[in-house]
Design a protein around this motif. Structure first.
Motif, PDB file in Angstrom:
ATOM      1  N   ASN A 199      56.866  35.342  76.062  1.00  9.98           N
ATOM      2  CA  ASN A 199      57.546  36.243  75.131  1.00  9.98           C
ATOM      3  C   ASN A 199      59.056  36.019  75.136  1.00  9.98           C
ATOM      4  O   ASN A 199      59.718  36.058  74.098  1.00  9.98           O
ATOM      5  N   ALA A 200      59.595  35.754  76.362  1.00  4.87           N
ATOM      6  CA  ALA A 200      61.034  35.485  76.467  1.00  4.87           C
ATOM      7  C   ALA A 200      61.393  34.212  75.693  1.00  4.87           C
ATOM      8  O   ALA A 200      62.386  34.161  74.955  1.00  4.87           O
ATOM      9  N   LEU A 241      62.448  43.538  87.010  1.00  7.78           N
ATOM     10  CA  LEU A 241      63.774  43.031  86.656  1.00  7.78           C
ATOM     11  C   LEU A 241      63.676  42.099  85.452  1.00  7.78           C
ATOM     12  O   LEU A 241      64.508  42.149  84.536  1.00  7.78           O
ATOM     13  N   GLY A 242      62.643  41.244  85.456  1.00  5.65           N
ATOM     14  CA  GLY A 242      62.430  40.354  84.309  1.00  5.65           C
ATOM     15  C   GLY A 242      62.199  41.141  83.031  1.00  5.65           C
ATOM     16  O   GLY A 242      62.724  40.805  81.962  1.00  5.65           O
ATOM     17  N   VAL A 243      61.411  42.221  83.131  1.00  4.06           N
ATOM     18  CA  VAL A 243      61.138  43.058  81.956  1.00  4.06           C
ATOM     19  C   VAL A 243      62.427  43.709  81.449  1.00  4.06           C
ATOM     20  O   VAL A 243      62.699  43.762  80.239  1.00  4.06           O
ATOM     21  N   SER A 244      63.221  44.232  82.393  1.00  6.33           N
ATOM     22  CA  SER A 244      64.472  44.897  82.002  1.00  6.33           C
ATOM     23  C   SER A 244      65.407  43.931  81.293  1.00  6.33           C
ATOM     24  O   SER A 244      65.983  44.254  80.243  1.00  6.33           O
ATOM     25  N   TYR A 245      65.580  42.738  81.849  1.00  5.05           N
ATOM     26  CA  TYR A 245      66.467  41.759  81.228  1.00  5.05           C
ATOM     27  C   TYR A 245      65.899  41.265  79.889  1.00  5.05           C
ATOM     28  O   TYR A 245      66.654  40.894  78.982  1.00  5.05           O
ATOM     29  N   LEU A 246      64.568  41.243  79.792  1.00  7.34           N
ATOM     30  CA  LEU A 246      63.956  40.856  78.517  1.00  7.34           C
ATOM     31  C   LEU A 246      64.350  41.843  77.415  1.00  7.34           C
ATOM     32  O   LEU A 246      64.684  41.446  76.301  1.00  7.34           O
ATOM     33  N   HIS A 247      64.317  43.149  77.753  1.00  7.05           N
ATOM     34  CA  HIS A 247      64.708  44.161  76.778  1.00  7.05           C
ATOM     35  C   HIS A 247      66.208  44.117  76.483  1.00  7.05           C
ATOM     36  O   HIS A 247      66.643  44.506  75.387  1.00  7.05           O
ATOM     37  N   LYS A 248      66.990  43.658  77.477  1.00 12.58           N
ATOM     38  CA  LYS A 248      68.445  43.526  77.248  1.00 12.58           C
ATOM     39  C   LYS A 248      68.786  42.196  76.572  1.00 12.58           C
ATOM     40  O   LYS A 248      69.948  41.899  76.303  1.00 12.58           O
ATOM     41  N   LYS A 249      67.743  41.366  76.335  1.00 11.60           N
ATOM     42  CA  LYS A 249      67.869  40.062  75.688  1.00 11.60           C
ATOM     43  C   LYS A 249      68.757  39.098  76.474  1.00 11.60           C
ATOM     44  O   LYS A 249      69.402  38.217  75.910  1.00 11.60           O
ATOM     45  N   ASP A 250      68.754  39.313  77.810  1.00  5.32           N
ATOM     46  CA  ASP A 250      69.430  38.356  78.705  1.00  5.32           C
ATOM     47  C   ASP A 250      68.353  37.394  79.183  1.00  5.32           C
ATOM     48  O   ASP A 250      67.765  37.559  80.253  1.00  5.32           O
ATOM     49  N   TYR A 251      68.079  36.360  78.392  1.00  6.38           N
ATOM     50  CA  TYR A 251      66.904  35.525  78.610  1.00  6.38           C
ATOM     51  C   TYR A 251      67.051  34.609  79.814  1.00  6.38           C
ATOM     52  O   TYR A 251      66.059  34.207  80.425  1.00  6.38           O
ATOM     53  N   THR A 252      68.269  34.281  80.184  1.00  3.10           N
ATOM     54  CA  THR A 252      68.472  33.426  81.361  1.00  3.10           C
ATOM     55  C   THR A 252      67.994  34.157  82.621  1.00  3.10           C
ATOM     56  O   THR A 252      67.244  33.598  83.437  1.00  3.10           O
ATOM     57  N   LYS A 253      68.414  35.426  82.770  1.00  2.00           N
ATOM     58  CA  LYS A 253      67.996  36.201  83.946  1.00  2.00           C
ATOM     59  C   LYS A 253      66.519  36.588  83.835  1.00  2.00           C
ATOM     60  O   LYS A 253      65.827  36.714  84.854  1.00  2.00           O
ATOM     61  N   THR A 254      66.053  36.807  82.599  1.00  5.41           N
ATOM     62  CA  THR A 254      64.618  37.076  82.417  1.00  5.41           C
ATOM     63  C   THR A 254      63.795  35.935  82.991  1.00  5.41           C
ATOM     64  O   THR A 254      62.861  36.146  83.781  1.00  5.41           O
TER      65      THR A 254
END
Length: 575
Positions: A201-202, A160-173
């Motif tokens: 990376n985030a 989930l962290g990886v997915s949000y990282l790619h979506k640039k949603d850094y709070t959820k990452t």
């Protein structure tokens, strides 16, 4: 963009490791379910083979056998299981489209739908469909929250962290990587390093350089003392990129050099080996050129030497052949000498045994004949006391004759190496009691008292049957040479730290000093040293031989008119 590429290489490896993590409660239920099928009535053999390969993480074989089983089985639950394990195998081979087809083929009634949703999240992450990946992982998190497996939970949080990282949603990452870190134990260094790199990376993508660089440095320090080379490469490269972006070019170059060292260590080794081989070949070529230049000179020298070498070789060959045949002749002569010596010993033994049988049997047989004649007279006269006395005497003569024949038999077997011999550890007391019991009647006929003082705690390491032969010979002689109403004492005890003793003491006639000295001086015992006329007969020869074979010693002590004491010293057994 450059930063994301660095971490993405690490993400793929980490995600795969989570997918192959050890079984916990949720997975245990699935594995137990698989085992139940194969322990009961399953007609499709390929099904159980596919399950076995799945259990052992042999992805290729699992994938193939699951496909074979799917062509045969019609049972819906079995088909669902086969689709699932074939899909998991496809994930391991990065065949995400095929894996998705497998998961979509599973029926709605699949008992382990939670595991299916978890794998679908992983598949969509591999297909870079991050929205779908997030959807399935959240669906899995909402199923049976109280029975979550810790490693599966860590995988879900990580991906989930990886997915949000790619979506640039850094709070959820940050949220999901932090939840994963809370579950990772401090000793799980690999997971700590990878997750903190993702989190770094985030931060770095948000230009929070201070937090990111601190985590990158921490990961680099942890990886230096960790055994995984890929982690060492990636943490070093991360630091190189960070320092380059900070315009710290000298430090960046140092990290790039270290990254290159890890990445190219195997290639460098092979390259060095290749260059070494080329240098060696060049050196060989130069040497060959030098050899060619001297070939003509060598040929002339060879022509002169060849005659001498051939002549010398023929001479040496001739000498060698002579030496070989001489060695064969010496060997044959030695063998003939040894065989002659063995034959002489065998003939001596044979002559001795014939002498024993012809001499020692004649007297008791004649005596037995006379006792039978007396017995007939007593029967005719109805003299019952005479009958008893004559019968007892005949029994004694029979026992003595039987004892002599046993000695002859045992000696011949021992000399021909046919006497069974096996040393083991036994309690000593039962062996002595068994032999003593055999001689109680013979002692009673002469009114001889047999007294025993036996230590029940002693263990002895011997061949039991050969020890009994020795004891029977000594007891037979003790009874034979002890007068009526005499006494024989049999005792046992500790002789030394690793030795014990058996002592047989009688009140018989004793042994004269000159014969006693001869008996105690016997070491290498052979039949040519035996002289029955001097009190050293076959029984004594047999006793000495068997005691020596049991790693013991036989000690005689006697005084004429006061009796004889014989001590057998033997190795102790271990409790």
């Amino acid at each position: 963009m450059h930063k994301t590429i660095i971490i993405w290489c690490v993400l793929l490896g980490y995600t795969f490791m989570h997918g192959q993590s050890q079984k916990n409660s949720q997975l245990n239920s699935f594995y137990n379910h698989l085992d139940g099928y194969c322990k009961e009535k399953v007609l499709v053999i390929d099904f159980c083979k596919a399950v076995e390969f799945y259990r052992n993480h042999k992805l290729d074989s699992c994938y193939i056998y699951a496909g074979k089983a799917l062509e045969i089985t019609k049972h819906q639950e079995q088909r669902d299981i086969l689709y699932y394990i074939q899909g998991v195998s496809a994930i391991g081979k990065n065949l995400y489209t095929k894996s998705l087809q497998n998961m979509d083929s599973i029926s709605e009634d699949f008992k382990f739908s939670g595991l299916k949703n978890h794998k679908l999240g992983r598949i969509y992450l591999g297909l870079e469909n991050y929205d779908q990946s997030i959807q399935y992982y959240k669906k899995w998190l909402n199923q049976d929250e109280e029975t979550k497996d810790e490693l599966l939970l860590k995988t879900a949080y990580h991906n989930l962290g990886v997915s949000y990282l790619h979506k640039k949603d850094y709070t959820k990452t940050k949220h999901y990587f932090s939840k994963e870190l809370a579950l990772i134990k401090e000793k799980d260094t690999f997971f700590v390093i990878v997750t903190k790199m993702e989190l770094a990376n985030a931060y770095y993508s948000q230009y929070k350089d201070e937090e990111a660089i601190a985590l990158f440095k921490e990961c680099y320090q942890l990886a230096k003392s960790f055994h995984d080379i890929e982690l060492k490469q990636n943490t070093a490269k991360n630091m190189a990129v960070v320092e380059k972006n900070r315009k710290q070019y000298q430090e960046s170059v140092a990290y790039y050099v270290e990254y290159g060292k890890w990445k190219d260590s195997i290639w460098n080794r092979d390259r060095i080996w290749e260059l070494t081989e080329k240098d060696k070949q060049l050196a060989i070529a130069q040497k060959e050129q030098e050899i060619l230049l001297q070939d003509e000179k060598i040929k002339r020298q060879k022509t002169q030497r060849n005659g001498l070498i051939i002549g010398s070789s023929l001479l040496l060959l001739f000498i060698g052949i002579l030496g070989y045949f001489y060695k064969l002749l010496i060997g044959k002569k030695k063998l003939i000498t040894e065989q002659k010596e063995q034959l002489d010993i065998a003939n001596t033994t044979k002559d001795y045994l014939f002498s024993v049988v012809s001499h020692d049997l004649r007297s008791p047989v004649n005596a037995l004949k006379r006792q039978h004649e007396k017995l007939l007279d007593h029967i005719a006269e109805k003299d019952f006391s005479g009958i008893k006395k004559t019968t007892d005497t005949a029994i004694t003569l029979t026992e003595s004759t039987s004892h002599l024949l046993n000695n002859v038999l045992h000696w011949s077997l021992e000399q021909s190496e046919q006497l069974f011999f096996e040393q083991e550890t036994y309690p000593l007391k039962p062996i002595l009691e068994h032999v003593i019991n055999d001689y109680e009647y013979l002692a009673t006929t002469k009114e001889i008292v047999l007294k025993t003082l036996l230590d029940a705690s002693i263990l002895v390491t011997v061949d039991k049957e050969s020890l009994k032969i020795v004891l029977r010979n000594i007891l037979d002689n003790a009874i034979k040479y002890t007068k009526n109403e005499g006494k024989i004492t049999i005792s046992s005890g500790n002789y030394a730290a690793n030795e014990c003793f058996i002592e047989i003491k009688d009140t018989g006639a004793g042994i004269p000093p000159e014969i006693l000295a001869k008996i105690n001086s016997l070491h290498d015992i052979t039949t040519d040293k035996i002289d029955r006329s001097k009190g050293v007969g076959l029984g004594l020869l047999l006793c000495h031989t068997l005691v020596k074979k049991n790693n013991g010693q036989l000690i005689f002590d006697s005084e004429p008119g006061k009796g004889t004491k014989i001590k057998i010293v033997l190795p102790k057994g271990i409790h």
